[in-house]
Design an enzyme around this catalytic site. Sequence first.
Site, mmCIF file in Angstrom:
data_model
loop_
_atom_site.group_PDB
_atom_site.id
_atom_site.type_symbol
_atom_site.label_atom_id
_atom_site.label_comp_id
_atom_site.label_asym_id
_atom_site.label_seq_id
_atom_site.Cartn_x
_atom_site.Cartn_y
_atom_site.Cartn_z
ATOM 1 C CG LEU A 173 -0.165 0.226 2.597
ATOM 2 C CD1 LEU A 173 -0.540 1.513 3.274
ATOM 3 C CD2 LEU A 173 -0.203 -0.940 3.370
ATOM 4 C CB CYS A 174 1.455 4.175 -1.685
ATOM 5 S SG CYS A 174 0.119 4.235 -3.032
ATOM 6 C CD GLN A 175 -1.417 9.014 2.503
ATOM 7 O OE1 GLN A 175 -0.362 8.729 3.325
ATOM 8 N NE2 GLN A 175 -2.683 9.081 3.043
ATOM 9 N N GLY A 229 -2.548 4.988 -3.801
ATOM 10 C CA GLY A 229 -2.488 3.746 -4.935
ATOM 11 C C GLY A 229 -1.595 4.056 -6.104
ATOM 12 C CG MET A 280 -1.845 4.451 4.702
ATOM 13 S SD MET A 280 -2.499 3.475 5.667
ATOM 14 C CE MET A 280 -2.595 4.593 7.013
#
Length: 138
Positions: free
Chosen positions: A97-99, A101, A126
């Site tokens: 995951l990142c902030q 996508g 996130m």
Amino acid sequence: MNKKLGWTLGLMSVVILGIGLALFSVPPSNVQYVTSQDALALMQTNQGRNDFVLLDLRTPDEYRRGHIPGARLLDFNDAGFDDWLMDLDKNKTYLILCQSGYRSNKAASMMSSMGFTHVYNMGGGMDEWAGQRLPTVR
């Protein structure tokens, strides 16, 4: 060039471009895109398993502001990111995951091309996780 030939070439270009975009957007078979709720269920199901790894691909600053419990930081923007990926066990299952996508989508493609066998990508990142008020730690 006559109008009919120009129109035909233009139409062919659009069709070829559309086919190319469709092929490019097909996710690799070893990558599954999941929602934050799906990710939570995966984490609960795989809790305590050594072959399941949760990777947070954000920057250290983003990670410090709040991350998912148990997430391992692997900064996508770091110059050594490719090398770090190559050092990971390709047979383990990864939830990335990142902030939002964007970075995890790029990483998912990279991991697929490197031969990782199973990758879950939390596409909403996130932002989606926090929007669902799911657990985070600082």
